[in-house]
Scaffold this motif. Sequence first.
Motif, short mmCIF file in Angstrom:
data_model
loop_
_atom_site.label_atom_id
_atom_site.label_comp_id
_atom_site.label_asym_id
_atom_site.label_seq_id
_atom_site.Cartn_x
_atom_site.Cartn_y
_atom_site.Cartn_z
N THR A 298 32.62 37.45 41.61
CA THR A 298 31.85 36.53 42.48
C THR A 298 32.81 35.44 42.95
N PRO A 299 32.46 34.75 44.03
CA PRO A 299 33.21 33.52 44.31
C PRO A 299 33.12 32.62 43.08
N TYR A 300 34.12 31.78 42.85
CA TYR A 300 34.14 30.98 41.62
C TYR A 300 32.93 30.03 41.60
N PRO A 301 32.04 30.19 40.61
CA PRO A 301 30.79 29.42 40.63
C PRO A 301 30.93 28.05 39.94
N LEU A 302 30.38 27.02 40.58
CA LEU A 302 30.46 25.68 40.00
C LEU A 302 29.52 25.55 38.80
N ALA A 303 28.23 25.87 39.02
CA ALA A 303 27.24 25.65 37.97
C ALA A 303 27.37 26.67 36.83
N LEU A 304 27.84 27.88 37.15
CA LEU A 304 27.90 28.94 36.14
C LEU A 304 29.34 29.23 35.71
N GLU A 305 30.14 28.18 35.68
CA GLU A 305 31.55 28.35 35.33
C GLU A 305 31.72 29.04 33.97
N LYS A 306 30.95 28.61 32.99
CA LYS A 306 31.06 29.18 31.63
C LYS A 306 30.72 30.67 31.62
N GLU A 307 29.66 31.02 32.39
CA GLU A 307 29.25 32.42 32.44
C GLU A 307 30.30 33.27 33.15
N TYR A 308 30.94 32.69 34.14
CA TYR A 308 31.95 33.41 34.92
C TYR A 308 33.18 33.75 34.08
N GLN A 309 33.59 32.82 33.24
CA GLN A 309 34.87 32.92 32.53
C GLN A 309 34.91 34.10 31.56
N ALA A 310 36.08 34.73 31.51
CA ALA A 310 36.35 35.72 30.46
C ALA A 310 36.68 34.92 29.20
N ASP A 311 35.66 34.59 28.41
CA ASP A 311 35.91 33.69 27.26
C ASP A 311 36.30 34.47 26.01
N HIS A 312 36.54 33.74 24.91
CA HIS A 312 37.03 34.40 23.70
C HIS A 312 36.01 35.38 23.11
N LEU A 313 34.71 35.11 23.33
CA LEU A 313 33.69 36.02 22.79
C LEU A 313 33.74 37.37 23.51
N LYS A 314 33.95 37.32 24.85
CA LYS A 314 34.05 38.57 25.61
C LYS A 314 35.30 39.35 25.20
N VAL A 315 36.39 38.62 24.94
CA VAL A 315 37.62 39.30 24.52
C VAL A 315 37.42 39.89 23.12
N TYR A 316 36.78 39.12 22.25
CA TYR A 316 36.51 39.61 20.88
C TYR A 316 35.65 40.88 20.91
N GLU A 317 34.62 40.87 21.77
CA GLU A 317 33.77 42.08 21.88
C GLU A 317 34.59 43.28 22.34
N ALA A 318 35.51 43.05 23.28
CA ALA A 318 36.36 44.15 23.77
C ALA A 318 37.27 44.68 22.67
N ILE A 319 37.76 43.78 21.82
CA ILE A 319 38.61 44.20 20.69
C ILE A 319 37.78 45.09 19.75
N LYS A 320 36.56 44.64 19.45
CA LYS A 320 35.69 45.39 18.53
C LYS A 320 35.36 46.78 19.12
N ARG A 321 35.04 46.80 20.41
CA ARG A 321 34.72 48.09 21.06
C ARG A 321 35.93 49.02 20.98
N SER A 322 37.10 48.45 21.20
CA SER A 322 38.32 49.24 21.18
C SER A 322 38.57 49.81 19.77
N MET A 323 38.31 48.98 18.76
CA MET A 323 38.53 49.43 17.37
C MET A 323 37.49 50.49 16.97
N ASP A 324 36.26 50.34 17.48
CA ASP A 324 35.16 51.24 17.07
C ASP A 324 35.13 52.55 17.87
N TYR A 325 35.95 52.65 18.88
CA TYR A 325 35.86 53.80 19.81
C TYR A 325 35.99 55.13 19.09
#
Length: 325
Positions: A298-325
């Motif tokens: 999306t265009p970079y959102p002002l109000a939903l900045e936190k939701e937009y960001q690839a934060d540490h929780l999203k990265v952690y989930e990707a690590i777990k998915r990768s380990m559980d594959y």
Amino acid sequence: MAQMNLLQAINNALDIAMAEDDSTLCFGEDVGYFGGVFRATSGLQEKYGKARCFNTPLVEQGILGFANGLAAQGSRPIAEIQFADYIFPAFDQIVNESAKFRYRSGNEFDVGRLTIRTPYGGGIHGGLYHSQSPEAYFAHTPGLKIVVPRNPYQAKGLLLAAIRDDNPVLFFEPKRLYRAAVGEVPEEDYQLPLGKAEIVKQGSDVTLLAWGAQMEIIEKAADMAEADGISCEVIDLRSILPWDVETIANSVRKTGRFVISQEAPLTAGFASEIAATIQQECFLHLESPIARVCGLDTPYPLALEKEYQADHLKVYEAIKRSMDY
Ligand SMILES: Cc1ncc(C[n+]2csc(CCOP(=O)(O)OP(=O)(O)O)c2C)c(N)n1
């Protein structure tokens, strides 16, 4: 050694570069007596005079046209674009002139002395036009080099290398870290190599890769994963163009799992280029699909900045998915 934040480290590198070579010039919107909107060029006009550190009109295409001409004639211009979001009016000058000048003149002229600095990235409630991460547009352009530092030590060493490099270099400065990233920086002159990634932490189960401000996020995710007993190898790419395929491929051959995270939107981001190359280089070593954890499309959102960001929780989930594959 001195304690510096990222801005002070950049200012220090500019000072060293201007002191060593009279043909080094710093210019851009508000760069002169004001020292730039973020103060990266603070004090330089006072020290080196108005002919070497000065304001330009508000016209980015002109800033880069002027910079290309200066570089072609032997000066060492350091052009500031006030925000990376405003680099697009200069796109033609950078992509069609800076990157191609050496080729189209049969090596008679080049603009290799050119450095373009610009604050980039989000996380500062800057909204649409003060938050973008446009590295991928430029990574598609042979003839340029692209660098993103993550801390003051890197910022000084990589900027000095960029200024002295024989190719036009785009230096993207994560503005969220300007004052937040503080560290010990040698006061003397030093350079860090362009085109080389840095292994920040060794690990054996999964390789995590990012650059700039996104490094903090993958390091935080790595800490969470380590608490679950997952050993993470954390790598900072540092240079987008050229990028260090060898270091990344060696790591992924060792771990067999790979998570890349970038702040820019997912589609056609630089993470996609890395994923394509690494699956080709490491296909038989991969234990799970390569994961890209990126900003939303999306265009970079002002109000939903936190939701937009690839934060540490999203990265952690990707690590777990990768380990559980
Ligand atoms: C294309 C572009 N480049 C840079 C900026 C950043 N910027 C915002 S306001 C401003 C200064 C404008 O000064 P001036 O035109 O004198 O108008 P003032 O706000 O002082 O009335 C700049 C450089 C921008 N908004 N757009």
